[in-house]
Write an enzyme that holds these catalytic residues in place. Structure first.
Site, mmCIF file in Angstrom:
data_model
loop_
_atom_site.group_PDB
_atom_site.id
_atom_site.type_symbol
_atom_site.label_atom_id
_atom_site.label_comp_id
_atom_site.label_asym_id
_atom_site.label_seq_id
_atom_site.Cartn_x
_atom_site.Cartn_y
_atom_site.Cartn_z
ATOM 1 N N ASP A 239 -40.475 71.205 49.228
ATOM 2 C CA ASP A 239 -41.012 72.110 50.234
ATOM 3 C C ASP A 239 -40.980 73.561 49.740
ATOM 4 O O ASP A 239 -40.021 73.982 49.098
ATOM 5 C CB ASP A 239 -40.130 71.983 51.488
ATOM 6 C CG ASP A 239 -40.739 72.643 52.703
ATOM 7 O OD1 ASP A 239 -41.842 72.252 53.095
ATOM 8 O OD2 ASP A 239 -40.105 73.564 53.267
ATOM 9 N N GLU A 267 -44.929 71.967 47.054
ATOM 10 C CA GLU A 267 -45.856 72.497 48.057
ATOM 11 C C GLU A 267 -45.929 74.013 47.887
ATOM 12 O O GLU A 267 -44.998 74.734 48.221
ATOM 13 C CB GLU A 267 -45.354 72.170 49.472
ATOM 14 C CG GLU A 267 -46.266 72.720 50.555
ATOM 15 C CD GLU A 267 -45.572 73.639 51.556
ATOM 16 O OE1 GLU A 267 -46.211 74.008 52.540
ATOM 17 O OE2 GLU A 267 -44.398 74.009 51.343
ATOM 18 N N ASP A 338 -49.538 69.929 58.312
ATOM 19 C CA ASP A 338 -49.618 71.376 58.528
ATOM 20 C C ASP A 338 -51.017 71.850 58.886
ATOM 21 O O ASP A 338 -51.198 73.009 59.253
ATOM 22 C CB ASP A 338 -49.147 72.115 57.265
ATOM 23 C CG ASP A 338 -47.652 71.964 57.047
ATOM 24 O OD1 ASP A 338 -46.919 71.845 58.048
ATOM 25 O OD2 ASP A 338 -47.226 71.932 55.887
HETATM 26 C C1 NOJ Z 1 -43.937 73.452 54.671
HETATM 27 C C2 NOJ Z 1 -43.930 72.218 55.473
HETATM 28 O O1 NOJ Z 1 -44.975 71.387 55.112
HETATM 29 C C3 NOJ Z 1 -43.967 72.659 56.909
HETATM 30 O O2 NOJ Z 1 -44.260 71.602 57.745
HETATM 31 C C4 NOJ Z 1 -42.643 73.311 57.182
HETATM 32 O O3 NOJ Z 1 -42.582 73.739 58.506
HETATM 33 C C5 NOJ Z 1 -42.453 74.511 56.267
HETATM 34 N N1 NOJ Z 1 -42.742 74.196 54.906
HETATM 35 C C6 NOJ Z 1 -41.062 75.046 56.347
HETATM 36 O O4 NOJ Z 1 -40.146 74.104 55.858
#
Ligand code: NOJ
Ligand code: CA
Length: 710
Positions: A239, A267, A338
Site C-alpha cells: 500500500d 500501489e 478505490d
Molecule cells: C490505498 C488503498 O488502496 C486505499 O484503499 C487506502 O485507503 C489507502 N491506500 C490508505 O491505506
C-alpha cells in the site's frame, strides 16, 4: 504411517508450479475480505451491519468465507488471490467508519479477529494451493491508523501496546538533516503539498505515518511481513509506496525476497502518467517492484465507457509500457476498491466486455476485482465505499466466460505472458496489436462502433484461424490477413508454434542479492542445462521445460543491471536483465550539505546499488538527502548530477565518498580510510537531536564538503 503416505502422495501429485508461481502466467482475483462471504457468523461483531446498508460497517466477510468459495474462484481459472489487508485493525470507529477495509492496522503480527486467525489463514493458503492458486496479501507499511481519531495511532507488537501517536509525539526529536520530527512515527502534520518532503514524511489523510528508519519500526514491519511469508504467501501488494522512501522499500523487499521468490507489486497512486512527479523516475530508474497500472486505467475506461480514439489509447499505452524494464510485470485492472466500478460509470455491457478483454491481453498481469465477473455494481453510489458492495456469485456470465477463456489462453500461449507488444493497425475505432514470444503469437483485434473488414500485413503461417472468444475467422495467405471484425467486440487469435531454442520471458523477482532464489519462466528449456549471470554459473535448484529455479551467485560488478541467460542442449537463450544488489541490504540516510547547490540534484555511484541515478530531496534545514539501500560496511563514491528526471542529466563534476557503517552517511570529499568510522555521535537517526546540536554538530560541520557550484 498413514499420514506419511498421504503426505508423500500429495507431494508426488502436487506440481512444482504450485510451489512457485510465475506471476505473468496467471491472473489475480482481488477480494475485499469483509465484502466477500460470511463463513463464520461468530466473528461479525462489533460494528456489524447484518442488512448491508451502512457501507462503513463490517458486513461479515472473513477468511473462512473465502475458503468456502475457492472452487468458485478456481472456476474463473485465476491463479492468485489478492486479499485486502488482514492484519489486526483498530477496535473503534474513526471518521464515522469501522476499519472493515483493513487499512487501519494496529498490530502487524496478528490477524484481524473479524476475519480469522493465523491458523485459518494457513488453511486458506493450503486449500488455495490445492487448486493451483496462491495468496497475495495487501500489506500497509506506510502508516498504522488514524492519528487523531479512533485509537489515535495505537500500535501493538503481537498484543503488547508499544505506543500511540500522542505518546510518541512526546518522544519525537528533530532530524536535523531531513527536517523531520520523528520517533516511531513522523510528526510533520498532514500531507497538504503532494510532492517532496510532505509526500513521504507527512500523514496521509491523517493516518499515523511510520518513521521506517527507526530501527525498531524497520524490524517490526519486516517481521510482520515475514509472518505472511512463513505462512506460505506468494507475494504482497504494498500500500501507498508513493509515501515511503524508495531506499527503505528496496531493502525491505530484499529481505523478503531472501526468504522466497515472491511477487511484490506496489500501489503508487497517480491517475495519469504526466511528467509532474517522481513517479517517472521511480519507474524509469528503480524498477524495485512491479506497480499497479493506475495511470492507464482511466484512459482505458474512458475510451470504452464514453468514447475516444483507440489510436490515441494505443499510443498512450505504448508510452506507458516503455518506462518499464519488465512491462509484462505491470499489474493491470479495470476495477478496484478505490475507483468507481466501470459499470457504475456506464451500463453498456458490450463495451465492458471489450475493456475486460483488453485488460486480459495487454502486457502485464490482469486483476479481476471481485464481482467483475457477475456485473457487481453498487446501487447507492459510485466510489469508495460504494464500490465495495457485498459479493454476488455468478460464474455463468459472459464476463466470466471471457475471463476464463483468456486466463486459460494465458497459461497455454506464452505470448500473452511474456510477449512483445506491437501495434499492427490503429485508427479512431479500430486497433490491432500483436503479442509475440518467439514462435508463439497472439493477435488482438479491438473494434468499436461499426463492423469493419480488415486486410493486414501479418507474418503468420498461411491458414484459417478462429478467434478464441467468438470463433470469428481470420484467413492468412502470403503474409496478408483478412478479418471481418464485428462491431463492439475484441477478437483474440492464437498461434502456438514450437520454440526452437530456449527463450526466457520472465524473471521473478527481477532484483536479487547473492544467495537469493530466483525463478525463470519461458519456453524450450528442455530437461536440464545451465544458468549464467554475467558469465558466472549459478546453482540450479529445479529445471523443467518452462521453468527454472536457481540461486543467485556473488558477482564482481559495479553494474546496476546484469545479464542472465541459460544454455540447454548446446543452445543459448536470449539474455534478460536482473537488478543486482551486491550484499546484505540496509537502509541508510545519505546526507549532503546544500548551501552551494540548487535545483534537482542526483547521485550516481560506483557500486551496483548506486549505479542508476538517484534523486536527492532538499530539506528545509538546508541539506540534500535520500534514503538508499546499501550493502553494509561498504565504501563507495558518488558523482553529482543535476536535471529533471525525464531529461538528460548534467554531470556537476563533483565526486564524494561514503561508507555504509552508521545508519547515516555524510558524503565527504576525501576517501574513507580502511579504519574509517564516521565522526558522528548519532548511531541511529531516531536518537536525540540534542547530541547532534552539541559537539556532534561541530564535528559534522567540519566534515561537510563545500564544493563549488558549477
Ligand atoms: C490505498 C488503498 O488502496 C486505499 O484503499 C487506502 O485507503 C489507502 N491506500 C490508505 O491505506
Ligand atoms: Ca510516509
Amino acid at each position: 504411517m498413514k499420514k506419511l503416505v498421504i503426505l508423500l502422495i500429495f507431494l508426488f501429485i502436487s506440481p512444482n508450479i504450485y510451489a512457485y508461481q510465475i506471476p505473468e502466467k496467471g491472473v489475480i482475483y482481488q477480494v475485499m475480505v469483509d465484502r466477500f462471504y460470511d463463513g463464520n457468523k461468530s466473528n461479525n461483531q462489533p460494528f456489524y451491519d447484518p442488512v448491508h446498508k451502512n457501507y462503513r460497517l463490517y458486513w461479515g466477510g472473513d477468511l473462512q468465507g473465502i475458503i468456502e468459495n475457492l472452487d468458485y474462484i478456481q472456476s474463473l481459472e485465476v491463479s492468485m488471490i489478492w486479499l485486502s489487508p488482514i492484519n489486526d485493525n483498530i477496535n473503534r470507529m474513526a471518521s464515522g467508519s469501522a476499519p472493515y477495509h483493513g487499512y487501519w492496522t494496529r498490530d502487524y503480527k496478528k490477524i484481524e479477529e473479524h476475519f480469522g486467525d493465523w491458523k485459518i489463514f494457513k488453511t486458506l493458503v493450503k486449500e488455495a494451493e490445492k487448486r493451483g492458486i496462491c495468496i497475495i496479501v495487501d500489506y500497509v507499511p506506510n502508516h498504522s491508523n488514524p492519528a487523531t481519531d479512533g485509537e489515535f495511532g495505537s500500535l501493538y507488537d503481537n498484543g503488547t501496546l508499544v505506543t500511540n501517536y500522542y505518546y510518541d509525539s512526546k518522544n519525537a526529536t528533530l532530524n536535523p538533516y531531513t527536517g523531520s520530527l520523528e520517533d516511531i512515527y513522523h510528526h510533520n502534520g498532514n500531507i497538504k503539498v503532494w510532492e517532496g518532503f510532505e509526500l513521504k514524511y507527512g500523514n496521509l489523510f491523517g493516518l499515523a505515518d511510520f518513521n521506517q528508519l527507526n530501527p525498531w519500526v524497520d524490524e517490526y514491519l519486516r517481521d510482520g511481513a515475514s509472518l505472511f511469508v512463513q505462512s506460505g504467501v506468494c507475494g504482497f501488494r504494498i500500500d501507498a509506496v508513493k509515501h515511503m522512501d524508495l531506499g527503505w522499500l528496496t531493502q525491505f523487499y530484499a529481505h523478503l525476497y531472501m526468504q522466497e521468490p515472491l511477487f511484490i507489486f506496489g500501489e503508487y497512486y497517480k491517475l495519469n502518467f504526466e511528467k509532474d512527479d517522481d513517479m517517472f523516475y521511480f519507474y524509469q530508474y528503480s524498477n524495485v517492484s512491479s506497480q499497479l497500472s493506475i495511470p492507464i486505467r482511466n484512459d482505458i475506461v474512458r475510451t470504452f465507457a464514453f468514447g475516444g480514439s483507440l489510436k490515441t489509447l494505443a499510443r498512450e499505452l505504448e508510452e506507458y509500457y516503455s518506462h518499464f524494464v519488465y512491462p509484462n510485470k505491470a499489474v493491470n485492472f479495470l476495477d478496484n476498491h478505490d475507483l468507481p466500478r466501470y459499470l457504475s460509470e456506464s451500463k453498456n455491457l458490450d463495451r465492458y466486455h471489450m475493456a475486460l478483454s483488453l485488460v486480459m491481453t495487454l502486457p502485464g498481469i490482469p486483476v479481476i476485482y471481485y464481482g467483475d465477473e457477475s456485473y457487481l455494481v453498487s446501487k447507492e453510489g459510485k466510489g469508495d465505499p460504494y464500490n465495495r458492495p457485498m459479493m454476488e456469485f455468478n460464474n455463468q456470465t459472459e464476463a466470466a466466460r471471457i475471463i476464463r477463456t483468456l486466463a486459460e489462453l494465458r497459461k497455454e500461449n506464452n505470448a500473452l505472458a511474456y510477449g512483445d507488444f506491437e501495434t499492427i493497425y490503429a485508427d479512431y475505432n479500430t486497433w490491432v496489436f500483436e503479442r509475440k514470444f518467439g514462435s508463439e503469437k497472439v493477435l488482438v483485434v479491438v473494434n468499436k462502433v461499426d463492423s469493419k473488414n480488415l486486410t493486414l500485413s501479418l507474418n503468420w503461417s498461411d491458414g484459417i484461424y478462429r478467434d478464441v472468444l467468438y470463433g470469428v475467422k481470420m484467413q492468412v495467405k502470403d503474409g496478408k490477413a483478412e478479418i471481418s471484425a464485428p462491431k463492439n467486440k475484441v477478437l483474440v487469435f492464437s498461434y502456438e508454434g514450437e520454440q526452437e531454442k530456449p527463450l526466457i520471458g520472465s524473471i521473478t523477482p527481477y532484483i536479487a542479492q547473492p544467495g537469493q532464489k530466483l525463478i525463470l519462466g519461458g519456453a524450450g528449456f528442455g530437461k536440464s542445462g545451465k544458468v549464467f549471470i554475467e558469465g558466472v554459473r549459478a546453482e540450479v535448484l529445479e529445471w523443467s521445460g518452462e521453468m527454472i529455479v536457481f540461486r543467485m551467485p556473488k558477482l564482481d560488478t559495479q553494474k546496476a543491471w546484469v545479464d542472465v541467460y541459460v544454455e540447454t542442449n548446446g543452445k543459448r537463450s536470449n539474455s534478460v536483465k536482473l537488478r543486482y544488489l551486491s550484499g546484505n541490504q540496509k537502509a541508510f540516510l545519505l546526507v549532503l550539505n546544500a548551501s552551494n547547490l540548487t535545483g534537482q540534484i542526483w547521485i550516481k555511484g560506483n557500486i551496483s546499488e548506486l549505479a542508476e541515478p538517484i534523486p536527492l530531496m532538499r530539506s528545509k534545514t538546508d541539506y540534500y538527502f535520500q534514503v538508499v539501500s546499501l550493502p553494509v560496511n561498504t565504501s563507495f563514491s558518488v558523482d553529482l548530477y543535476s536535471g529533471l528526471p525525464w531529461e538528460k542529466l548534467e554531470p556537476l563534476n563533483v565526486t564524494l565518498y561514503g561508507k555504509s557503517i552508521n545508519k547515516m552517511i555524510i558524503l565527504m570529499k576525501t576517501k574513507p580510510t580502511p579504519k574509517y568510522t564516521q565522526t558522528i555521535t548519532r548511531s541511529t537517526v531516531q536518537s536525540s537531536s540534542t547530541s547532534i546540536c552539541g559537539t556532534g554538530l561541530i564535528l559534522i560541520l567540519s566534515l561537510i564538503v563545500l564544493f563549488k557550484k558549477r
